[in-house]
Motif scaffolding. Structure first.
Motif, PDB file in Angstrom:
ATOM      1  N   ARG A   1       1.020  -1.178   0.028  1.00  0.00           N
ATOM      2  CA  ARG A   1      -0.032  -0.090   0.043  1.00  0.00           C
ATOM      3  C   ARG A   1       0.881   1.237   0.053  1.00  0.00           C
TER       4      ARG A   1
ATOM      5  N   GLU B   1      -0.143   6.847  -3.512  1.00  0.00           N
ATOM      6  CA  GLU B   1      -0.050   6.858  -4.956  1.00  0.00           C
ATOM      7  C   GLU B   1       0.334   8.197  -5.514  1.00  0.00           C
ATOM      8  N   SER B   2      -0.156   9.267  -4.904  1.00  0.00           N
ATOM      9  CA  SER B   2       0.134  10.582  -5.446  1.00  0.00           C
ATOM     10  C   SER B   2       1.649  10.986  -5.443  1.00  0.00           C
TER      11      SER B   2
ATOM     12  N   SER C   1       4.816  10.552  -6.805  1.00  0.00           N
ATOM     13  CA  SER C   1       5.363   9.933  -7.962  1.00  0.00           C
ATOM     14  C   SER C   1       6.830   9.419  -7.959  1.00  0.00           C
TER      15      SER C   1
ATOM     16  N   PRO D   1       0.307   7.347 -14.946  1.00  0.00           N
ATOM     17  CA  PRO D   1      -0.918   6.718 -14.639  1.00  0.00           C
ATOM     18  C   PRO D   1      -1.571   5.812 -15.818  1.00  0.00           C
TER      19      PRO D   1
ATOM     20  N   ASN E   1       0.637   2.789 -15.760  1.00  0.00           N
ATOM     21  CA  ASN E   1       0.218   1.936 -14.578  1.00  0.00           C
ATOM     22  C   ASN E   1      -1.029   1.126 -14.574  1.00  0.00           C
TER      23      ASN E   1
ATOM     24  N   GLU F   1      -7.590   2.407  -5.145  1.00  0.00           N
ATOM     25  CA  GLU F   1      -7.261   3.578  -5.836  1.00  0.00           C
ATOM     26  C   GLU F   1      -6.676   4.460  -4.814  1.00  0.00           C
TER      27      GLU F   1
ATOM     28  N   GLU G   1      -4.026   4.169  -3.334  1.00  0.00           N
ATOM     29  CA  GLU G   1      -3.006   3.329  -2.505  1.00  0.00           C
ATOM     30  C   GLU G   1      -2.248   2.290  -3.466  1.00  0.00           C
ATOM     31  N   ARG G   2      -2.363   2.606  -4.631  1.00  0.00           N
ATOM     32  CA  ARG G   2      -1.528   1.738  -5.408  1.00  0.00           C
ATOM     33  C   ARG G   2      -0.261   2.486  -5.921  1.00  0.00           C
ATOM     34  N   PRO G   3       0.573   1.244  -6.447  1.00  0.00           N
ATOM     35  CA  PRO G   3       2.101   1.868  -6.922  1.00  0.00           C
ATOM     36  C   PRO G   3       2.106   2.944  -7.755  1.00  0.00           C
ATOM     37  N   SER G   4       3.111   3.835  -7.654  1.00  0.00           N
ATOM     38  CA  SER G   4       3.118   4.813  -8.529  1.00  0.00           C
ATOM     39  C   SER G   4       3.967   4.792  -9.731  1.00  0.00           C
TER      40      SER G   4
ATOM     41  N   GLY H   1       6.870   2.429  -4.829  1.00  0.00           N
ATOM     42  CA  GLY H   1       5.867   3.877  -4.334  1.00  0.00           C
ATOM     43  C   GLY H   1       6.412   4.140  -3.245  1.00  0.00           C
TER      44      GLY H   1
END
Ligand SMILES: Cc1cc2nc3c(=O)[nH]c(=O)nc-3n(C[C@H](O)[C@H](O)[C@H](O)COP(=O)(O)O)c2cc1C
Length: 190
Positions: free
Chosen positions: A15, A18-19, A21, A54, A57, A78, A80-83, A150
């Motif tokens: 987790r 995600e924002s 980068s 994005p 990804n 969404e 908390e996903r990998p960046s 991330g």
């Protein structure tokens, strides 16, 4: 950080913020660590696909399976996903099998990511045909592993394996992720 501190901090994180980068340049620096790592017969058959935008990804995420032991958790939501992702491929024009090269490359990349304040997870459970189609990966390149990367948004702690011998990772109600590790005296057998 000592190498031991780095290895302890380098947990599997699933987790992320995600924002936050990760730049393409950072991903290139991480792959450079893999490039400089050991390779069977020095054949260096690995190739890499980098993703930190994005749209790309979003093509990769649905092809990955997360945390098999956490039966009630379908994977990161969404936000908390990998960046970023690094997909590790084996070039069959160079070798037919890739031995432990992808594992060594993964560890180098993840240690580098940890040093930079990021974190990640090695993912072998991949819908390979779907991913190959989505990223237009040619047949001569075999998908071996995906590294999800991330800024970690979870606390992961190492515990000793309990008397029941259960090695399954688990999560506390507050989300803390526990990873049991076997004791040193059990694994050094001679
Ligand atoms: C070869 C390999 C494949 C893995 N595949 C997955 C996977 O498909 N999905 C996943 O969520 N974690 C995967 N993991 C992460 C492991 O579950 C994780 O390493 C293990 O639970 C121990 O946690 P730690 O990395 O924090 O020590 C994989 C790890 C390795 C080394």
């Amino acid at each position: 950080m000592t190498i031991k501190e780095l290895v302890i901090k380098n947990r599997s994180y699933r987790r992320f913020h995600e924002s936050e980068s990760i730049s393409l340049e950072t991903l290139r620096e991480l792959v450079d660590l893999a490039r400089l790592s050991a390779s069977g017969a020095n054949m260096q058959p690995l190739k890499y696909i980098l993703s930190c935008d994005p749209e790309k990804n979003a093509l990769i995420f649905p092809t990955l399976a997360w945390a098999g032991y956490l039966k009630d958790w379908p994977g990161p939501v969404e936000g908390e996903r990998p960046s970023a992702y690094i997909i590790i491929l084996g070039d069959k024009r160079i070798r037919q099998s890739f031995g432990v090269d992808p594992g060594i490359a993964s560890q180098s990349i993840l240690l580098g990511a940890t040093e930079k304040g990021f974190g990640g997870c090695i993912i072998a459970s991949i819908k390979k045909e779907v991913l190959a189609e989505a990223l237009k990966i040619p047949e001569e390149l075999e998908i071996l592993l995906a590294l999800a990367l991330g800024k970690p948004k979870e606390r992961v702690v190492i515990d000793p394996v309990g008397p029941d011998g259960d090695i399954k990772y688990w999560r506390e109600a507050d989300g803390t992720h526990h990873v049991p590790k076997r004791p040193l005296d059990e694994i050094i057998i001679g």
